[in-house]
Design a protein around this motif. Structure first.
Motif, PDB file in Angstrom:
ATOM      1  N   GLU A   1       8.833  73.916  -9.047  1.00  0.00           N
ATOM      2  CA  GLU A   1       8.525  75.132  -8.126  1.00  0.00           C
ATOM      3  C   GLU A   1       9.607  75.400  -7.298  1.00  0.00           C
ATOM      4  O   GLU A   1      10.120  76.416  -6.897  1.00  0.00           O
ATOM      5  CB  GLU A   1       7.235  75.472  -7.870  1.00  0.00           C
ATOM      6  CG  GLU A   1       6.202  75.432  -9.177  1.00  0.00           C
ATOM      7  CD  GLU A   1       4.777  75.558  -8.797  1.00  0.00           C
ATOM      8  OE1 GLU A   1       4.519  75.703  -7.514  1.00  0.00           O
ATOM      9  OE2 GLU A   1       3.951  75.456  -9.662  1.00  0.00           O
TER      10      GLU A   1
ATOM     11  N   ASN B   1      15.514  85.519 -17.226  1.00  0.00           N
ATOM     12  CA  ASN B   1      14.771  86.047 -16.167  1.00  0.00           C
ATOM     13  C   ASN B   1      14.342  87.329 -16.130  1.00  0.00           C
ATOM     14  O   ASN B   1      14.256  87.972 -17.333  1.00  0.00           O
ATOM     15  CB  ASN B   1      15.421  85.630 -14.874  1.00  0.00           C
ATOM     16  CG  ASN B   1      15.587  84.093 -14.661  1.00  0.00           C
ATOM     17  OD1 ASN B   1      14.817  83.222 -14.540  1.00  0.00           O
ATOM     18  ND2 ASN B   1      16.856  83.471 -14.699  1.00  0.00           N
TER      19      ASN B   1
ATOM     20  N   GLY C   1       7.257  68.359 -11.360  1.00  0.00           N
ATOM     21  CA  GLY C   1       6.880  69.518 -11.130  1.00  0.00           C
ATOM     22  C   GLY C   1       6.391  69.988  -9.958  1.00  0.00           C
ATOM     23  O   GLY C   1       6.466  68.993  -8.747  1.00  0.00           O
TER      24      GLY C   1
ATOM     25  N   ASP D   1      15.711  81.096 -17.625  1.00  0.00           N
ATOM     26  CA  ASP D   1      14.496  80.888 -17.909  1.00  0.00           C
ATOM     27  C   ASP D   1      13.642  80.263 -16.775  1.00  0.00           C
ATOM     28  O   ASP D   1      13.254  79.230 -16.973  1.00  0.00           O
ATOM     29  CB  ASP D   1      14.656  79.776 -19.190  1.00  0.00           C
ATOM     30  CG  ASP D   1      13.086  79.700 -19.813  1.00  0.00           C
ATOM     31  OD1 ASP D   1      12.224  80.831 -19.568  1.00  0.00           O
ATOM     32  OD2 ASP D   1      12.889  78.751 -20.624  1.00  0.00           O
ATOM     33  N   ASN D   2      13.586  80.787 -15.681  1.00  0.00           N
ATOM     34  CA  ASN D   2      12.931  80.466 -14.818  1.00  0.00           C
ATOM     35  C   ASN D   2      11.891  81.771 -14.244  1.00  0.00           C
ATOM     36  O   ASN D   2      11.686  82.738 -15.137  1.00  0.00           O
ATOM     37  CB  ASN D   2      13.684  79.985 -13.415  1.00  0.00           C
ATOM     38  CG  ASN D   2      14.215  78.726 -13.261  1.00  0.00           C
ATOM     39  OD1 ASN D   2      13.226  77.750 -12.988  1.00  0.00           O
ATOM     40  ND2 ASN D   2      15.178  78.299 -14.070  1.00  0.00           N
ATOM     41  N   GLY D   3      11.484  81.654 -12.809  1.00  0.00           N
ATOM     42  CA  GLY D   3      10.675  82.898 -12.519  1.00  0.00           C
ATOM     43  C   GLY D   3      11.392  83.812 -11.500  1.00  0.00           C
ATOM     44  O   GLY D   3      10.807  84.592 -10.796  1.00  0.00           O
TER      45      GLY D   3
ATOM     46  N   LYS E   1       8.783  71.288 -14.677  1.00  0.00           N
ATOM     47  CA  LYS E   1       8.058  72.477 -14.011  1.00  0.00           C
ATOM     48  C   LYS E   1       8.081  72.399 -12.585  1.00  0.00           C
ATOM     49  O   LYS E   1       7.003  72.561 -11.877  1.00  0.00           O
ATOM     50  CB  LYS E   1       6.649  72.218 -14.659  1.00  0.00           C
ATOM     51  CG  LYS E   1       6.191  72.095 -16.052  1.00  0.00           C
ATOM     52  CD  LYS E   1       4.871  71.805 -16.332  1.00  0.00           C
ATOM     53  CE  LYS E   1       4.765  71.974 -17.921  1.00  0.00           C
ATOM     54  NZ  LYS E   1       3.069  71.762 -18.096  1.00  0.00           N
TER      55      LYS E   1
ATOM     56  N   LYS F   1      12.561  87.043 -10.411  1.00  0.00           N
ATOM     57  CA  LYS F   1      12.164  88.526 -10.506  1.00  0.00           C
ATOM     58  C   LYS F   1      12.818  89.600  -9.275  1.00  0.00           C
ATOM     59  O   LYS F   1      13.226  89.148  -8.448  1.00  0.00           O
ATOM     60  CB  LYS F   1      10.798  88.582 -10.327  1.00  0.00           C
ATOM     61  CG  LYS F   1       9.731  87.862 -11.639  1.00  0.00           C
ATOM     62  CD  LYS F   1       8.508  88.055 -11.370  1.00  0.00           C
ATOM     63  CE  LYS F   1       7.587  87.145 -12.380  1.00  0.00           C
ATOM     64  NZ  LYS F   1       6.277  87.359 -12.001  1.00  0.00           N
TER      65      LYS F   1
ATOM     66  N   ASN G   1      11.902  80.474  -8.019  1.00  0.00           N
ATOM     67  CA  ASN G   1      11.902  81.832  -7.870  1.00  0.00           C
ATOM     68  C   ASN G   1      13.180  82.124  -7.092  1.00  0.00           C
ATOM     69  O   ASN G   1      13.982  81.073  -6.920  1.00  0.00           O
ATOM     70  CB  ASN G   1      10.568  82.527  -6.916  1.00  0.00           C
ATOM     71  CG  ASN G   1      10.310  81.935  -5.770  1.00  0.00           C
ATOM     72  OD1 ASN G   1      11.131  81.336  -4.899  1.00  0.00           O
ATOM     73  ND2 ASN G   1       8.972  81.642  -5.456  1.00  0.00           N
TER      74      ASN G   1
ATOM     75  N   ASN H   1      12.786  75.786 -15.589  1.00  0.00           N
ATOM     76  CA  ASN H   1      11.557  75.468 -14.349  1.00  0.00           C
ATOM     77  C   ASN H   1      10.930  76.766 -13.935  1.00  0.00           C
ATOM     78  O   ASN H   1      10.781  77.848 -14.560  1.00  0.00           O
ATOM     79  CB  ASN H   1      12.219  74.650 -13.285  1.00  0.00           C
ATOM     80  CG  ASN H   1      12.697  73.462 -13.909  1.00  0.00           C
ATOM     81  OD1 ASN H   1      11.974  72.390 -13.888  1.00  0.00           O
ATOM     82  ND2 ASN H   1      14.176  73.159 -13.798  1.00  0.00           N
ATOM     83  N   HIS H   2      10.041  76.619 -12.816  1.00  0.00           N
ATOM     84  CA  HIS H   2       9.291  77.802 -12.416  1.00  0.00           C
ATOM     85  C   HIS H   2       9.959  78.161 -10.964  1.00  0.00           C
ATOM     86  O   HIS H   2       9.296  78.647 -10.077  1.00  0.00           O
ATOM     87  CB  HIS H   2       7.962  77.280 -12.238  1.00  0.00           C
ATOM     88  CG  HIS H   2       7.327  76.936 -13.471  1.00  0.00           C
ATOM     89  ND1 HIS H   2       6.289  76.198 -13.568  1.00  0.00           N
ATOM     90  CD2 HIS H   2       7.823  77.155 -14.562  1.00  0.00           C
ATOM     91  CE1 HIS H   2       5.812  76.123 -14.739  1.00  0.00           C
ATOM     92  NE2 HIS H   2       6.689  76.647 -15.378  1.00  0.00           N
TER      93      HIS H   2
END
Length: 636
Positions: free
Chosen positions: A304, A377, A278, A351-353, A302, A355, A331, A328-329
């Motif tokens: 980042e 996403n 993580g 399936d992450n962050g 997790k 945007k 970007n 995971n997280h």
């Protein structure tokens, strides 16, 4: 005279040789050895669930080399492989093992040349006392493959296994090894190349657990409860210098695991998915020592970001071909930290962050990228450039469950090598543009289903001549009854048009389509009474269909038996929820591949034909409910 005697002598010699050869032929046999046949019959009662071993007959002279699950050496006719996987029924409820039993390994002693023994899925709990696998070590010196997966074995079996020094392959997955697994019994198997201990309950592995397995190439410890390998870290693992595949997924390993990877220089595949990695992977540079790594899976954690403490050192695996960062997280800045992976062919980051927008220039370093999955996403746009390095190599793009503007289809045509484009549930609205996506001449799979696309398909659609699979389900397209927009797509095999709207053409269209479909899904497409008696014209020219769904279309008339008769490879026919009338008449010809027919919710009357089972010998499902049919008492 002497010449004549010499010829006769030569003739006699040849005759004697032929007799000797003929005698030898009768002296040898192609059958298996009798004592091995008898030994197999002794095994049969223990591994004959649902009569799976019915070919194992008690007939003297029967060739057991031809029996199911048996393989023999073609020269010696000795058994070399015995496959008894899942041949004994077992059932698990709560923590109670019903039908668990103890194996007497002495039953395998007669098979002295046995190389492979498969015993998975047989509810074996262990060995009878003094009848462990160690008894086989001196006699079965050729045994190289042993599969004991999906049983109820625990640590007590390890000492017995330790004597099988000839083993190259050992599968102990899905058993009951648990706790602090010293696994010392396996340490003597110095010839072992493949070891699978996945799906057990191992919590840790000591330094002396596997450190002597210097020839190991494949190690699977995934889906256990491992939090640490030992108090001293990965010291034992550093001795496995030939290890090529290491699977540690589904455990409880932390970021510090990366500190112990640097010595695995032969590693080609590393899976650390679904652990407890993580935040920032501060020690990611340790993986740069794995110069031969081709596959890296870090999904389901997790994480980042990927960087060291100063954010400077990047992942530099020049041979890496596949990277999975899904779940995971991350970007959108993640692409910069990966730009040293010049040989990357597949990148999964769904399936992450992620945007907003992604500028495809951030991916220019991936000059060999073939597949990119950014589904699930919150992406709104891809900024695509005409001169992008990525555009020349990319073959698969997945953007499912994004929120995209339909304009993306106008610029996506630069990906000239694209074979798969998946835009499922992406919020696309309005008509399809007349340019861009129509230039994808190599496109084989197109999925724009579950959007709000509407109108007629543009004429440029006929340019997609490589298309094999098209899914426009649950949109609002108007599809002409003749299917004229698809007529020139000669490679089309699967067409999914669920819940769109069939319409009549303004002019009569009679062209025969160039495609031969295998799958057609067309439910809830015909609502108009004007079209209720009309089948899509192209169906009359199809002869290779395997799956047909025409349900809920208000179709009327008699059941279209011609669909069955024209398509002799048909397996599934769904005509549910229409308005077919008259008696049920399916076909008089034998149609052997059909396994499922659904004609429920129609208006059929009369008796159910008695010959259905002979017409469709492999029929498993027949749905006739909600009609007005009468069941005959002797119907089978």
């Amino acid at each position: 005279m002497m010449m004549m005697e010499w010829k006769w002598l030569r003739f006699i010699r040849m005759a004697v040789m032929l007799l000797v050869l003929e005698g030898c032929r009768w002296c040898t046999t192609d059958a298996c050895l009798e004592h091995e046949r008898i030994a197999l019959l002794h095994l049969k009662p223990f591994f004959n669930y649902q009569n799976q071993l019915q070919s194992w007959v008690e007939v003297k002279g029967s060739d057991c080399c031809k029996w199911e699950r048996v393989e023999c050496n073609t020269t010696t006719r000795r058994l070399i492989q015995l496959s008894l996987n899942s041949s004994r029924w077992f059932y698990t409820t709560d923590n109670r093992n019903l039908n668990a039993w103890y194996l007497n390994t002495s039953m395998f002693l007669p098979f002295e040349e046995l190389k492979s023994l498969y015993l998975s899925g047989n509810a074996i709990s262990g060995n009878l006392e003094n009848e462990g696998f160690g008894k086989l070590s001196s006699t079965l010196s050729n045994l190289e493959i042993l599969d004991l997966s999906e049983n109820y074995l625990n640590d007590s079996i390890l000492l017995s296994l330790s004597e099988l020094s000839s083993l190259r392959y050992l599968n102990l997955s899905s058993n009951k090894f648990e706790g602090s697994g010293h696994l010392r019994g396996l340490n003597n198997l110095s010839n072992l190349k493949y070891l699978d201990l996945s799906w057990n309950r191992i919590e840790s592995i000591s330094n002396k657990g596997l450190n002597n397995l210097s020839n190991l190439k494949y190690l699977d410890l995934s889906f256990n409860n491992i939090e640490s390998i030992s108090n001293q870290g990965f010291q034992w693992l550093s001795r496995l210098t030939k290890l090529e595949t290491l699977r540690l997924s589904g455990n409880s390993l932390k970021n510090s695991i990366l500190l112990h990877m640097r010595n695995l220089s032969s590693l080609k595949t590393l899976s650390l998915s679904y652990n407890q990695l993580g935040g920032k992977l501060l020690h990611i540079q340790e993986l740069n020592h794995l110069a031969n790594l081709k596959y890296l899976d870090l999904s389901g954690n997790k994480i980042e970001s990927i960087s060291n403490k100063d954010g400077g050192r990047k992942l530099e695996l020049t041979h890496l071909e596949e990277l999975n960062l899904a779940g995971n997280h991350f970007n959108t800045s993640v692409f910069v930290s990966l730009n040293k992976l010049s040989n990357l062919k597949s990148l999964s980051i769904w399936d992450n962050g992620l945007k907003g927008s992604i500028d495809m220039k951030d991916l220019e370093a991936f000059i060999n990228l073939r597949k990119q999955d950014m589904s699930y996403n919150e992406l709104k746009d891809l900024v695509i450039h005409q001169d992008s390095n990525v555009s020349s190599s990319l073959e698969e793009i997945y953007l499912d469950y994004s929120t995209l503007n339909t304009n993306i289809l106008q610029s996506i045509g630069v990906f000239a090598s694209l074979k798969t484009l998946s835009l499922y549930h992406c919020g696309l609205i309005g008509p399809l543009p007349n340019q861009g996506w129509c230039d994808l001449k190599n496109l084989e799979v197109l999925d724009v289903s579950n959007n709000a696309l509407e109108g007629m398909l543009p004429r440029c659609f006929s340019n997609l001549t490589s298309l094999r699979v098209l899914d426009v389900s649950r949109d609002h397209f108007q599809i002409p009854l003749s299917f004229a927009p698809f007529a020139n797509l000669s490679n089309l095999k699967a067409l999914l048009i669920n819940e769109n709207k069939m319409v009549m053409e303004s002019s009569f269209y009679t062209s025969i389509p160039k495609f031969q479909l295998e799958v057609i899904r067309l439910p809830k497409c015909i609502a108009s009474q004007q079209l209720s008696r009309k089948f899509p014209t192209f169906l009359y020219y199809q002869y290779d269909l395997r799956y047909v769904d025409l349900s809920h279309n208000n179709l009327s008339g008699t059941v279209p038996t011609w669909l069955l008769e024209n398509n002799t490879k048909l397996e599934d026919l769904i005509l549910k929820g229409n308005s077919f009338t008259g008696p049920l008449s399916l076909s008089s010809a034998l149609i052997s591949d059909v396994s499922s027919i659904d004609i429920s919710e129609n208006k059929l009357q009369g008796q159910i034909p008695t010959g259905i089972c002979s017409t469709f010998p492999h029929l498993r499902e027949l749905f006739l409910s909600k009609n007005a049919l009468k069941v005959i008492s002797h119907f089978v």
